[in-house]
Design an enzyme around this catalytic site. Sequence first.
Site, PDB file in Angstrom:
ATOM      1  N   THR A 382       0.670  -5.811   0.990  1.00  0.00           N
ATOM      2  CA  THR A 382       2.064  -5.764   0.542  1.00  0.00           C
ATOM      3  C   THR A 382       2.914  -5.310   1.727  1.00  0.00           C
ATOM      4  OG1 THR A 382       1.364  -5.237  -1.719  1.00  0.00           O
ATOM      5  CG2 THR A 382       3.642  -4.770  -1.222  1.00  0.00           C
ATOM      6  N   THR A 400       5.023  -8.914  -1.997  1.00  0.00           N
ATOM      7  CA  THR A 400       3.559  -8.901  -1.950  1.00  0.00           C
ATOM      8  C   THR A 400       2.933 -10.245  -2.283  1.00  0.00           C
ATOM      9  OG1 THR A 400       1.607  -7.700  -2.757  1.00  0.00           O
ATOM     10  CG2 THR A 400       3.306  -8.187  -4.377  1.00  0.00           C
ATOM     11  N   VAL A 401       1.757 -10.480  -1.716  1.00  0.00           N
ATOM     12  CA  VAL A 401       0.832 -11.495  -2.234  1.00  0.00           C
ATOM     13  C   VAL A 401      -0.401 -10.787  -2.810  1.00  0.00           C
ATOM     14  CG1 VAL A 401       1.562 -13.468  -0.823  1.00  0.00           C
ATOM     15  CG2 VAL A 401      -0.104 -11.840   0.114  1.00  0.00           C
ATOM     16  N   SER A 454       3.016  -1.726  -8.826  1.00  0.00           N
ATOM     17  CA  SER A 454       3.335  -0.360  -8.379  1.00  0.00           C
ATOM     18  C   SER A 454       4.518  -0.355  -7.417  1.00  0.00           C
ATOM     19  CB  SER A 454       2.127   0.249  -7.655  1.00  0.00           C
ATOM     20  OG  SER A 454       1.015   0.311  -8.489  1.00  0.00           O
TER      21      SER A 454
HETATM   22  N1  GLY Z   1       0.087  -6.116  -5.967  1.00  0.00           N
HETATM   23  C1  GLY Z   1       0.393  -4.762  -5.815  1.00  0.00           C
HETATM   24  C2  GLY Z   1       1.468  -4.294  -6.712  1.00  0.00           C
HETATM   25  O1  GLY Z   1       2.309  -5.078  -7.105  1.00  0.00           O
HETATM   26  O2  GLY Z   1       1.486  -3.147  -7.077  1.00  0.00           O
END
Ligand code: GLY
Length: 571
Positions: A382, A400-401, A454
Amino acid sequence: MKLALRWQALLIGFLLGTSGAFAADNPIPSNHAVQLAQRPGHAGIASANALATEAGFEVLAKGGNAFDAAVAVASTLSIVEPESSGIGGGFMATMHIAASNRDVFVDAREMAPAAVDAKDYLNPDGTPNRDTSLKGPLSAGIPGEPAGLVWIAKHYGKLPLSASLAPAIRTARDGFKPDSRLLGSIQEEQKNLMRWPASAAKYLPDGKVPAAGDIWRDPDQAHTLELLAQYGDSGFYSGETAQKLVDAVNSAGGHWTLKDLASYRAKERTPIVVDYRGYKIITAPPPSSGGVAIAQILNILSGFDLSQMDKAHRVHLEIEAMRRAFRDHNDYLGDPDFVKMPLDMLLSPYYADGLRQSILPDKATPSSMLAPSSGQDPGMHTTHFSIIDADGNMVAITSTVNYVLGSTFVAQGTGVLLNDEMDDFALVPNKPNVYGLLGSKANAPEPGKRMLSSMSPSIVIGPDRTAVIGSPGGSTIITQVLEGILAFVDGGDAHQVAAHKRFHHQFMPDVVMVEPGVFDAATTDALTRMGYTFKDREPWGFMNVVIWDRRSNKLDAASDPRRADGLGKVQ
Ligand code: GLY
């Protein structure tokens, strides 16, 4: 039963009265004794890659604002930092619009396709199948980043989308030298990339990891970005790109339809706002768990004067607040369009008061006394960037991926590396995901639902200083941002906030994850006597912070010193 206990905490808090303050409608605090600047007059950008930071300044120089710059930074990161984010993934944006003094949150999180089937993520014995949830087309949610960029440009930018996407398209066409982190990520995921012909062709030219100094070009992604620049949403979510995405995913075992793509929308949601000691914190609402957790932790801590405490007792209280917030994260949170969440309770100062009463002064509370257990180490992908422009517009975007290089699956002919965000659903209730996070029915996969995140992009407006802050780091995003906010409230400058050493507790596993050197020996001894156990871990995020001191009217931008490739710059 559990809910009854939580309401009991709320009632205890109410009866005890409150010292914390949840103030969603609080005005921005102001300090009348000092003349405060109303606009910075110059700009600051901090991101995980120097080319992306420069792309933001390039667009500002063309007359763009912070929102145009955000589109430029995010799209350039899609080219130069694909291991962390990209147009095959999603983002969350917390923004402050200076002219209207308005706070906005844009949810461009991925969503499950209509044909999602939880059985695809289980082994025959019912255990989680980490391969289908983390690699290949089944692991990918419908991307949100393209729609989010179009939304921000259209509603908040000054320039046409084509101008804001121009630096990314140029970088993809002309090429750039990948940094050692990208080359290391390709090395790490080489075996998975080789499973998909388009992934191997893109990341392993000549069948091997590119060498340091090689020029890297991404013509397919340049073309996909050009279609986005020309046609907006329909340049990605219908027509040529959509057809290629659906064909690629389905021919490799996934289940996407053109309708899944056409129905995707970026959504504006009301941000979480919490008041902590006169600082207004604007942060991410569900489908992120980050803002709720940060608000809960700050509400608990606001009943203590941390500045009067020795380090061990301060850390003890912070860990206990983290523990309680993460327990609630596991139980309640999900996509607000699908799940009714007791947010009024979770964000109430009375509830925080009740939780505070359950913290023993000199003793750790075992998580097992609060609920069942499980978990594993959080990972670290991220990306986050922060921007303040000359007019005082602010953008915090975490994008993020998911895991390193997402699903490792590139859709043939598009250059789009798809995310592996399906693992952020609670695919098997009460079994941890890759970040060790537990989940319940609230975060179970359903057609069209967004998986819990998160990501906690945040803006902190204090009496005379303002910070735009965030970090990657899986579940540790929440505590990294929390600790960054506390370091800022304690007076830290951008470098000090980004460099601040970190620790993390997420309820389960019941262990304090620590950055080496975060505590001195006396503090570690005192915390050990209170009952804490520790686990060293690396790496620790990639925080990017911009701070505006309105007394001196100075901007200060810093990229996490733990990493070499970021750039915080003011000009
Ligand atoms: N993929 C990590 C998050 O969105 O928390």
